[in-house]
Design an enzyme around this catalytic site. Structure first.
Site, PDB file in Angstrom:
ATOM      1  N   ARG A  75      20.099  35.752  35.485  1.00 45.43           N
ATOM      2  CA  ARG A  75      20.136  35.563  34.040  1.00 45.43           C
ATOM      3  C   ARG A  75      21.543  35.133  33.635  1.00 45.43           C
ATOM      4  O   ARG A  75      22.527  35.617  34.193  1.00 45.43           O
ATOM      5  CB  ARG A  75      19.814  36.871  33.306  1.00 45.43           C
ATOM      6  CG  ARG A  75      18.349  37.205  33.256  1.00 45.43           C
ATOM      7  CD  ARG A  75      18.088  38.411  32.373  1.00 45.43           C
ATOM      8  NE  ARG A  75      18.641  39.636  32.908  1.00 45.43           N
ATOM      9  CZ  ARG A  75      19.723  40.232  32.462  1.00 45.43           C
ATOM     10  NH1 ARG A  75      20.394  39.734  31.428  1.00 45.43           N
ATOM     11  NH2 ARG A  75      20.156  41.347  33.013  1.00 45.43           N
ATOM     12  N   TYR A 203      15.250  30.252  36.666  1.00 43.54           N
ATOM     13  CA  TYR A 203      15.337  31.655  37.096  1.00 43.54           C
ATOM     14  C   TYR A 203      14.488  32.575  36.200  1.00 43.54           C
ATOM     15  O   TYR A 203      14.465  32.417  34.971  1.00 43.54           O
ATOM     16  CB  TYR A 203      16.805  32.130  37.082  1.00 43.54           C
ATOM     17  CG  TYR A 203      16.853  33.619  37.329  1.00 43.54           C
ATOM     18  CD1 TYR A 203      16.635  34.122  38.618  1.00 43.54           C
ATOM     19  CD2 TYR A 203      16.996  34.520  36.280  1.00 43.54           C
ATOM     20  CE1 TYR A 203      16.590  35.485  38.831  1.00 43.54           C
ATOM     21  CE2 TYR A 203      16.949  35.891  36.497  1.00 43.54           C
ATOM     22  CZ  TYR A 203      16.747  36.359  37.778  1.00 43.54           C
ATOM     23  OH  TYR A 203      16.680  37.714  37.999  1.00 43.54           O
ATOM     24  N   GLY A 204      13.875  33.564  36.841  1.00 44.63           N
ATOM     25  CA  GLY A 204      12.945  34.484  36.171  1.00 44.63           C
ATOM     26  C   GLY A 204      13.309  34.905  34.759  1.00 44.63           C
ATOM     27  O   GLY A 204      12.621  34.543  33.802  1.00 44.63           O
ATOM     28  N   LYS A 212      12.148  39.018  29.304  1.00 44.35           N
ATOM     29  CA  LYS A 212      13.291  39.448  28.504  1.00 44.35           C
ATOM     30  C   LYS A 212      13.292  38.764  27.133  1.00 44.35           C
ATOM     31  O   LYS A 212      13.683  39.356  26.129  1.00 44.35           O
ATOM     32  CB  LYS A 212      14.597  39.142  29.240  1.00 44.35           C
ATOM     33  CG  LYS A 212      14.675  39.735  30.632  1.00 44.35           C
ATOM     34  CD  LYS A 212      14.554  41.227  30.615  1.00 44.35           C
ATOM     35  CE  LYS A 212      14.748  41.793  32.006  1.00 44.35           C
ATOM     36  NZ  LYS A 212      14.599  43.251  32.016  1.00 44.35           N
ATOM     37  N   HIS A 232      13.825  48.535  27.046  1.00 45.82           N
ATOM     38  CA  HIS A 232      14.038  48.216  28.466  1.00 45.82           C
ATOM     39  C   HIS A 232      13.801  49.510  29.262  1.00 45.82           C
ATOM     40  O   HIS A 232      14.744  50.133  29.743  1.00 45.82           O
ATOM     41  CB  HIS A 232      15.485  47.729  28.618  1.00 45.82           C
ATOM     42  CG  HIS A 232      15.791  47.090  29.923  1.00 45.82           C
ATOM     43  ND1 HIS A 232      17.074  46.952  30.385  1.00 45.82           N
ATOM     44  CD2 HIS A 232      15.001  46.546  30.879  1.00 45.82           C
ATOM     45  CE1 HIS A 232      17.060  46.344  31.557  1.00 45.82           C
ATOM     46  NE2 HIS A 232      15.816  46.094  31.875  1.00 45.82           N
ATOM     47  N   SER A 254      20.678  47.687  34.863  1.00 43.42           N
ATOM     48  CA  SER A 254      20.353  47.135  36.178  1.00 43.42           C
ATOM     49  C   SER A 254      21.108  47.888  37.273  1.00 43.42           C
ATOM     50  O   SER A 254      22.163  48.451  37.030  1.00 43.42           O
ATOM     51  CB  SER A 254      20.740  45.663  36.286  1.00 43.42           C
ATOM     52  OG  SER A 254      20.690  45.060  35.052  1.00 43.42           O
ATOM     53  N   CYS A 256      20.320  50.607  38.864  1.00 39.92           N
ATOM     54  CA  CYS A 256      20.298  52.065  38.822  1.00 39.92           C
ATOM     55  C   CYS A 256      18.988  52.619  39.377  1.00 39.92           C
ATOM     56  O   CYS A 256      18.676  53.800  39.194  1.00 39.92           O
ATOM     57  CB  CYS A 256      20.496  52.569  37.392  1.00 39.92           C
ATOM     58  SG  CYS A 256      22.137  52.273  36.759  1.00 39.92           S
ATOM     59  N   ASP A 281       9.711  48.144  33.826  1.00 41.39           N
ATOM     60  CA  ASP A 281      10.842  47.441  33.204  1.00 41.39           C
ATOM     61  C   ASP A 281      10.826  47.475  31.666  1.00 41.39           C
ATOM     62  O   ASP A 281      11.875  47.566  31.063  1.00 41.39           O
ATOM     63  CB  ASP A 281      10.846  45.976  33.675  1.00 41.39           C
ATOM     64  CG  ASP A 281      12.147  45.257  33.366  1.00 41.39           C
ATOM     65  OD1 ASP A 281      13.221  45.873  33.496  1.00 41.39           O
ATOM     66  OD2 ASP A 281      12.103  44.066  32.992  1.00 41.39           O
ATOM     67  N   ARG A 373      14.287  38.281  44.685  1.00 39.77           N
ATOM     68  CA  ARG A 373      13.246  39.005  43.944  1.00 39.77           C
ATOM     69  C   ARG A 373      11.885  38.924  44.598  1.00 39.77           C
ATOM     70  O   ARG A 373      11.618  38.010  45.381  1.00 39.77           O
ATOM     71  CB  ARG A 373      13.119  38.374  42.545  1.00 39.77           C
ATOM     72  CG  ARG A 373      14.367  38.455  41.691  1.00 39.77           C
ATOM     73  CD  ARG A 373      14.434  39.765  40.989  1.00 39.77           C
ATOM     74  NE  ARG A 373      15.657  39.944  40.230  1.00 39.77           N
ATOM     75  CZ  ARG A 373      15.756  40.788  39.219  1.00 39.77           C
ATOM     76  NH1 ARG A 373      14.736  41.506  38.823  1.00 39.77           N
ATOM     77  NH2 ARG A 373      16.905  40.961  38.594  1.00 39.77           N
ATOM     78  N   GLY A 498      13.385  60.250  46.282  1.00 43.47           N
ATOM     79  CA  GLY A 498      12.251  61.121  45.977  1.00 43.47           C
ATOM     80  C   GLY A 498      12.674  62.489  45.445  1.00 43.47           C
ATOM     81  O   GLY A 498      11.935  63.134  44.685  1.00 43.47           O
TER      82      GLY A 498
HETATM   83  C1  OXD Z   1      16.885  42.780  34.567  1.00 41.54           C
HETATM   84  C2  OXD Z   1      15.568  42.524  35.189  1.00 41.54           C
HETATM   85  O1  OXD Z   1      17.819  41.978  34.732  1.00 41.54           O
HETATM   86  O2  OXD Z   1      14.659  43.341  34.975  1.00 41.54           O
HETATM   87  O3  OXD Z   1      17.015  43.807  33.879  1.00 41.54           O
HETATM   88  O4  OXD Z   1      15.405  41.501  35.868  1.00 41.54           O
HETATM   89 MN    MN Z   2      15.102  44.782  33.497  1.00 46.80          MN
END
Ligand code: OXD
Ligand code: MN
Length: 589
Positions: A75, A203-204, A212, A232, A254, A256, A281, A373, A498
Site C-alpha cells: 500500500r 497491489y491488493g 481498505k 480495522h 499491521s 501484530c 481484518d 500474500r 496459542g
Molecule cells: C493491512 C492489510 O495492510 O490488511 O492492514 O493488508
Molecule cells: Mn489490515
C-alpha cells in the site's frame, strides 16, 4: 467494443459503466457474474497472459502464483488521498486533495488508458446477503488479477446485482493499472460521492477497492453519517468448555499477528476451548435493537501476509492455503510449490525468489517478498464460524486493542468504562520494525489501528466513538493487550501464539462477571491467580514483569501521548483530554 451482459443492471449502473468506457476506451467490457465457469475462463486467460503461474496441481490444487511489478508491492500511503470539499474534513492524519481538481487530473490520466485491454465490471456485496449491514460496490478494473482476487475477497457477481436491484446506492470504484509507474499512482477517495478512483497500482490494498478503500475509508465516513462503525478489526468466537460462545472484536496495527489471533488454535494444555473465525481484518459494527453491539465481517476471503505463517504460528492458515489460493510474490520451489521465510522448513534447492531469480541463501535477500500474500476464500478455513454468513452478525461482548510494545503496556488490562476504552484505543501505539522504518523501537501512534484507514478527521472519529457509548445499553467491555513485552535481554516475556487463549479466557470470564481483577491507575488487571496458567510453565517473575505497571515508563508514555495530540493539532474531544488528565494525576505528574 464488445459487451457481454450476464445480468440486467440498473440504468444508473449501465450509464456509469458506459461513461467510464467512453473515457478509458477498453477493447472489451466484461460483466462478471461470479460463476465458476467464468472463474475458469478468467483463470485460463490469466495463465495464457502469464499473469498467473499454475502451481503443482497435486500438491496445491487450484492454486496460482502471481508476480507483481517489483515496484508495486505494498500500500502506498503517500499516494492515498481523501478528497473532500474542504481540507479540514480529511483532518491532519490524511493526505487531502480537492475533488474537482482530482477528478480532472485523473480523467486526463485515464483517457484511453484501457485501449487494447478488457474492462471488467465487478459487482460485489460487502457483508452477508440480505443483511442490514450489507452494501454494494462495483469496481471497474483493467486487471484480470484484480477481478480474480475480488471473486475470492467478496461475494461477487450476480448476488450483488440482485442485492442492488434498481437502486443506485453503490460504491463506484474505478481502477486502472496504467503503466504501473509510481509517478502516476494515486488512490483517491471521494466520500461525498461514495467513489474511489485508483490508478497506477495493481497491489491488493491499492487495487482491491472493496477492502481498505471502501470497507474502511469510505465506510468509516458512511458509518459516521449513519451511526455505525467501520473498523480495522478481526472478529472471533470463543466457545468455552461449557459450550457458550463469546464474540470478540480486536484491532491491531499491521505485523501484530491479527490473522494468527483470528485463527488461533488452542494449545493442548487448555482443554475444551474452541476458536471460530468470523473475520481477520475488517468489522462493521452496529447497535442492535437489544442495545448490544453487533458485527459482521464484510469480506468473504483473507488477504494474508505469507512470511511467518507456519504450522506453529497459524496451523489453520496453512490448511486454508492448501487449495484454491492465489499467492502473490512468494518464492517458487522446483516442484511447483510455494515457499516463504518462516514457513517452518528449509528452502528447497533450486527455489526461485519472488521475482523469478535463483535464490541465493546467505545473500541477505529474502526469497519471498516480506509483504508477499495469499488470497484465499474464507470457506477454506477449518475454523470458520457458523455465523460468518449470518445476516444479523454476531453480538460483540469485548473489544480488544493491542500493539507491539516492548515496554510499558501490560499483558492485559480492562477499561473502567466505555469512555476509558475509547481513550485506550485512541492512544494505541505499536513499535515500528527495522524493515519498515530503518529505526527500531520507535512507537508509532495508531489510533484503533485506523491511522491509514480513517476516511475523515481523526478527532471527529474519536467523537463518533464516544457518541456511540450512550446508544449501547449493553456496551462491550474494552481491553488492551500486549503480547510483545520484553525482558532486559530482549526476550519476549509471554509465549504468545496459542497461549494467548489464556488471556482471552480471562477476558471471557470478565465479560461473564466471573474473573477477578484489581484496580490500577491504568485499568483493571488480573492477579496471577486470576489467569489460567496450568501447563504453561512461565515463572512467577516473568509473569509479574509482563503485568508490571512502572511509573517511569508511564511518565514517558503520557508524554509521548501528549506529543501525538499536539501533532494532531486539532480539537480533541474534551473527554479524551479528561481521561489523559486523570491518568496523569494518578501518577502524580
Ligand atoms: C493491512 C492489510 O495492510 O490488511 O492492514 O493488508
Ligand atoms: Mn489490515
Amino acid at each position: 467494443m464488445s459487451l457481454s451482459l450476464a445480468a440486467a443492471p440498473p440504468s444508473s449502473l449501465s450509464a456509469w459503466v458506459d461513461e467510464v468506457a467512453r473515457l478509458t476506451r477498453p477493447d472489451h467490457v466484461v460483466w462478471c457474474d461470479g460463476s465458476e465457469d467464468e472463474q475458469r475462463r478468467l483463470t485460463e486467460q490469466a495463465v495464457r497472459e502469464r499473469v498467473l503461474i499454475p502451481l503443482n496441481e497435486r500438491r496445491r490444487p487450484g492454486c496460482y502464483l502471481h508476480r507483481s511489478h517489483p515496484g508495486d508491492v505494498a500500500r502506498t500511503e503517500n499516494a492515498t488521498f481523501i478528497c473532500t470539499p474542504n481540507r479540514d474534513q480529511a483532518g491532519p492524519t490524511n493526505n487531502w486533495a480537492a475533488p474537482e481538481e482530482t477528478y480532472r487530473k485523473l480523467s486526463q490520466w485515464l483517457r484511453g488508458s484501457m485501449r487494447g485491454r478488457t474492462m471488467y465490471v465487478v459487482p460485489y456485496l460487502m457483508g452477508p446477503e440480505a443483511s442490514e449491514f450489507a452494501r454494494v460496490g462495483v469496481e471497474l478494473t483493467d486487471s484480470v488479477y484484480v477481478a480474480l482476487n475480488m471473486r475470492i475477497m467478496t461475494r461477487m457477481g450476480r448476488v450483488a446485482l440482485d442485492a442492488l436491484g434498481e437502486s443506485d446506492d453503490f460504491n463506484r470504484g474505478l481502477h486502472s493499472t496504467l503503466d504501473l509507474s509510481p509517478k502516476r499512482r494515486l488512490i483517491c477517495h471521494f466520500p461525498e460521492d461514495n467513489a474511489v478512483w485508483s490508478v497506477g497500482s495493481g497491489y491488493g490494498g491499492n487495487a482491491l477497492l472493496s477492502k481498505k478503500c471502501f470497507a474502511l475509508r469510505i465506510a468509516s465516513w458512511l458509518g459516521r453519517r449513519e451511526g455505525w462503525l467501520a473498523e480495522h478489526m478481526l472478529i472471533l468466537g470463543l466457545e468455552s468448555p461449557r459450550g457458550d460462545t463469546t464474540y470478540v472484536a480486536a484491532a491491531f496495527p499491521s505485523a501484530c499477528g491479527k490473522t494468527n489471533l483470528a485463527m488461533l488454535m488452542p494449545p493442548l494444555s487448555i482443554n475444551g476451548w474452541r476458536v471460530f473465525t468470523v473475520g481477520d481484518d475488517i468489522a462493521w459494527l452496529r447497535v442492535g435493537k437489544d442495545g448490544r453491539l453487533w458485527a459482521v465481517n464484510p469480506e468473504a476471503g483473507y488477504f494474508g501476509v505469507a512470511p511467518g505463517t507456519s504450522p506453529r504460528s497459524n496451523p489453520n492458515a496453512m490448511r486454508i492455503v492448501e487449495h484454491d489460493t492465489i499467492f502473490t510474490n512468494v518464492a517458487l520451489t522446483p516442484s511447483g510449490d510455494v515457499w516463504w521465510e518462516g514457513i517452518g522448513f528449509e528452502i528447497p534447492t533450486g527455489t526461485v525468489d519472488w521475482q523469478g531469480r535463483p535464490c541465493m541463501p546467505g545473500s541477505g535477500q529474502p526469497a519471498a517478498h516480506p509483504n508477499s500474500r495469499f488470497t484465499a476464500p474464507m470457506t477454506n478455513n477449518p475454523a470458520l464460524s457458523p455465523h460468518a454468513n449470518d445476516p444479523r452478525g454476531v453480538p460483540i461482548s469485548a473489544i480488544i486493542f493491542g500493539g507491539r510494545r516492548p515496554t510499558t503496556i501490560p499483558l492485559v488490562l480492562e477499561a473502567f468504562d466505555w469512555n476509558h476504552g475509547v481513550y485506550l484505543g485512541a492512544t494505541m501505539g505499536s513499535e515500528t520494525t527495522a524493515a519498515a522504518t530503518g529505526k527500531v523501537g520507535v512507537v508509532r501512534r495508531d489510533p484503533m489501528a485506523m491511522l491509514p484507514f480513517c476516511g475523515y478527521h481523526i478527532a471527529d472519529y474519536f467523537a463518533h466513538w464516544l457518541a456511540m457509548g450512550p446508544h449501547l445499553k449493553h456496551p462491550p467491555k474494552v481491553f488492551m493487550v500486549n503480547w510483545f513485552r520484553k525482558d532486559a535481554d530482549g526476550t519476549f516475556l509471554w509465549p504468545g501464539y496459542g497461549e494467548n487463549l489464556r488471556v482471552l479466557e480471562w477476558i471471557v470470564n470478565r465479560v461473564a462477571g466471573r474473573g477477578g481483577a484489581r484496580d490500577t491507575p491504568v485499568g483493571m488487571m488480573p492477579s496471577e491467580s486470576d489467569l489460567n496458567l496450568e501447563g504453561l510453565g512461565i515463572s512467577p517473575d516473568r509473569l509479574r514483569a509482563a503485568l508490571a505497571i512502572k511509573r517511569d515508563e508511564w511518565t514517558a508514555e503520557l508524554q509521548s501521548q501528549d506529543e501525538f495530540f499536539v501533532r494532531l493539532n486539532c480539537d480533541l474531544p474534551r473527554e479524551i483530554e479528561v481521561q489523559h488528565e486523570t491518568l496523569s494525576a494518578a501518577f502524580e505528574l
